[in-house]
Design an enzyme around this catalytic site. Structure first.
Site, short mmCIF file in Angstrom:
data_model
loop_
_atom_site.label_atom_id
_atom_site.label_comp_id
_atom_site.label_asym_id
_atom_site.label_seq_id
_atom_site.Cartn_x
_atom_site.Cartn_y
_atom_site.Cartn_z
N GLU A 141 100.23 -31.30 79.92
CA GLU A 141 100.79 -29.96 80.15
C GLU A 141 99.70 -28.92 80.42
O GLU A 141 98.52 -29.15 80.15
CB GLU A 141 101.64 -29.53 78.96
CG GLU A 141 100.86 -29.32 77.68
CD GLU A 141 101.58 -28.40 76.70
OE1 GLU A 141 101.78 -27.22 77.02
OE2 GLU A 141 101.92 -28.87 75.60
N SER A 145 113.09 -23.81 70.23
CA SER A 145 112.39 -24.09 71.50
C SER A 145 113.24 -24.92 72.45
O SER A 145 113.91 -25.88 72.04
CB SER A 145 111.08 -24.84 71.21
OG SER A 145 110.47 -25.20 72.42
N VAL A 166 105.97 -28.02 77.19
CA VAL A 166 106.46 -29.40 77.05
C VAL A 166 107.73 -29.56 77.91
O VAL A 166 107.89 -30.56 78.62
CB VAL A 166 106.74 -29.72 75.56
CG1 VAL A 166 107.54 -31.01 75.42
CG2 VAL A 166 105.43 -29.83 74.80
N LYS A 179 103.59 -28.01 64.33
CA LYS A 179 102.92 -27.16 63.34
C LYS A 179 103.93 -26.60 62.36
O LYS A 179 105.08 -26.36 62.71
CB LYS A 179 102.26 -25.99 64.06
CG LYS A 179 101.07 -26.39 64.90
CD LYS A 179 100.24 -25.17 65.26
CE LYS A 179 99.00 -25.59 66.00
NZ LYS A 179 99.15 -25.50 67.45
N1 PSU Z 1 102.80 -25.80 69.83
C1 PSU Z 1 101.47 -26.01 69.70
N2 PSU Z 1 100.66 -25.77 70.75
C2 PSU Z 1 101.15 -25.36 71.96
C3 PSU Z 1 102.55 -25.16 72.09
C4 PSU Z 1 103.32 -25.39 71.01
O1 PSU Z 1 101.02 -26.37 68.62
O2 PSU Z 1 100.37 -25.16 72.91
C5 PSU Z 1 103.11 -24.74 73.43
C6 PSU Z 1 103.65 -25.95 74.19
O3 PSU Z 1 103.48 -25.73 75.57
C7 PSU Z 1 105.13 -25.93 73.84
C8 PSU Z 1 105.39 -24.44 73.82
O4 PSU Z 1 105.94 -26.60 74.76
O5 PSU Z 1 104.24 -23.88 73.21
C9 PSU Z 1 106.64 -24.09 73.06
O6 PSU Z 1 106.90 -22.73 73.21
P1 PSU Z 1 108.31 -22.12 72.70
O7 PSU Z 1 108.26 -22.23 71.20
O8 PSU Z 1 108.29 -20.70 73.18
O9 PSU Z 1 109.38 -22.93 73.31
MN MN Z 2 111.31 -19.59 71.20
#
Ligand code: PSU
Ligand code: MN
Length: 308
Positions: free
Chosen positions: A27, A143, A109, A162
């Protein structure tokens, strides 16, 4: 009209796919939003090297000038890393707007799975996935990564998620959506910086061959979604539970105080955790990505062998 007119698969990746050779997707949000320059570029290039050393062709995925790219050149990775946070973070809802306007987009992702699948790539390595945020029972911040895992038949190799997320609710959501959560050589869901979370996985698998067999079987099912493989950070790079959890609690409290919401939440929390723990968390982060790239490449090799 279909997506192929927007898609550029780089020649090496296209040749590998055509010949049934192993390919691993990577990614680009981790490059632009997940790490500072220049470590982000250095890491992105090293991850590609790790994939090659383990017998597969890397395909870093991004949107550049409105083109969906499967496979970037070193110059394109450098461009992405330098531009960093100025690049729009692209989730499923953003992809058509970014393409139709000819913009750049950093693939999460979600969008990396989408573009990998469009290109014919089955396995994807990253650091951590998005999930159900703490407090989601009121914010509804979940997400899009979880929805994509539910509907796109790609295997995502990560180091768990995390603890900025509610890991228990994330597992519940994945269960509802029918996504198998595999622990690689572990019975417990790893929590990114640490090898343990207190939550169990659905199945433990101990070899790349087992993972490849599972993916091939999953893809044969009607309306198949993806598979989530969680690979614990190597012991020597894992962080102290109390140190990292204290940093995460502080980061979450700050995000509530600062009224952070929507797509800003994850980058905000990641940046705060990094700030609080200094360089330590960045080091661990880089090492676990290499570890996941290696497992993804070995699994892609098995996948191709078993698919012949
Ligand atoms: N979690 C991590 N590192 C990251 C991300 C998430 O520990 O870099 C990034 C990834 O690209 C993941 C995105 O797909 O954040 C998710 O963002 P959101 O929670 O806004 O969907
Ligand atoms: Mn979100």
């Amino acid at each position: 009209m279909d997506y192929t007119q927007f898609l550029d698969v780089n020649p090496e990746v296209a040749a590998a796919i055509k010949e049934g050779k192993p390919v691993v997707a990577l990614e680009s949000t981790i490059i632009s939003h997940g790490m500072p320059y220049p470590q982000n570029v250095e890491t992105a290039l090293n991850v590609e090297k790790v994939i090659r050393e383990n017998g597969a062709v890397p395909a870093t995925i991004a949107i550049i000038g409105g083109r969906l790219k499967a496979g970037l050149t070193a110059d394109e990775i450098e461009y992405f890393g330098k531009k960093g946070l100025a690049i729009t973070k692209a989730s499923r809802r953003d992809i058509a707007a970014i393409v139709s306007r000819g913009m750049d987009g950093a693939t999460t992702v979600t969008t990396t799975m989408m573009i990998a699948h469009m290109a014919g790539i089955n396995i994807f390595a990253t650091g951590g996935i998005g999930g159900v945020h703490r407090g989601a029972e009121t914010t509804m911040d979940i997400s899009a990564d979880l929805e994509e895992l539910a509907q796109t038949p790609v295997m995502v190799v990560c180091a768990g998620a995390k603890a900025i997320l509610d890991l228990g609710l994330t597992l519940e959501y994945l269960e509802t959506k029918g996504v198998p959560v595999i622990g690689y050589q572990t019975d417990e869901l790893p929590a990114f910086y640490t090898r343990k979370s207190g939550f169990g996985v659905d199945y433990r698998m101990d070899t790349p061959e087992e993972l490849a067999k599972l993916l091939i079987t999953q893809q044969a099912m009607p309306n198949a979604g993806g598979v989530l493989v969680t690979n614990p950070i190597p012991e020597q790079y894992s962080m102290d539970h109390d140190v990292i959890n204290k940093a995460i609690d502080e980061a979450v409290a700050d995000s509530v105080r600062d009224g952070i919401h929507g797509k800003e939440t994850t980058p905000y929390l990641l940046a705060k955790v990094k700030e609080i723990t200094g360089g330590d968390s960045l080091d661990s982060n880089i090492q676990l990505v290499y570890n996941n790239a290696r497992l993804a490449a070995l699994t892609a090799v098995e996948y191709c062998r078993l698919s012949k």
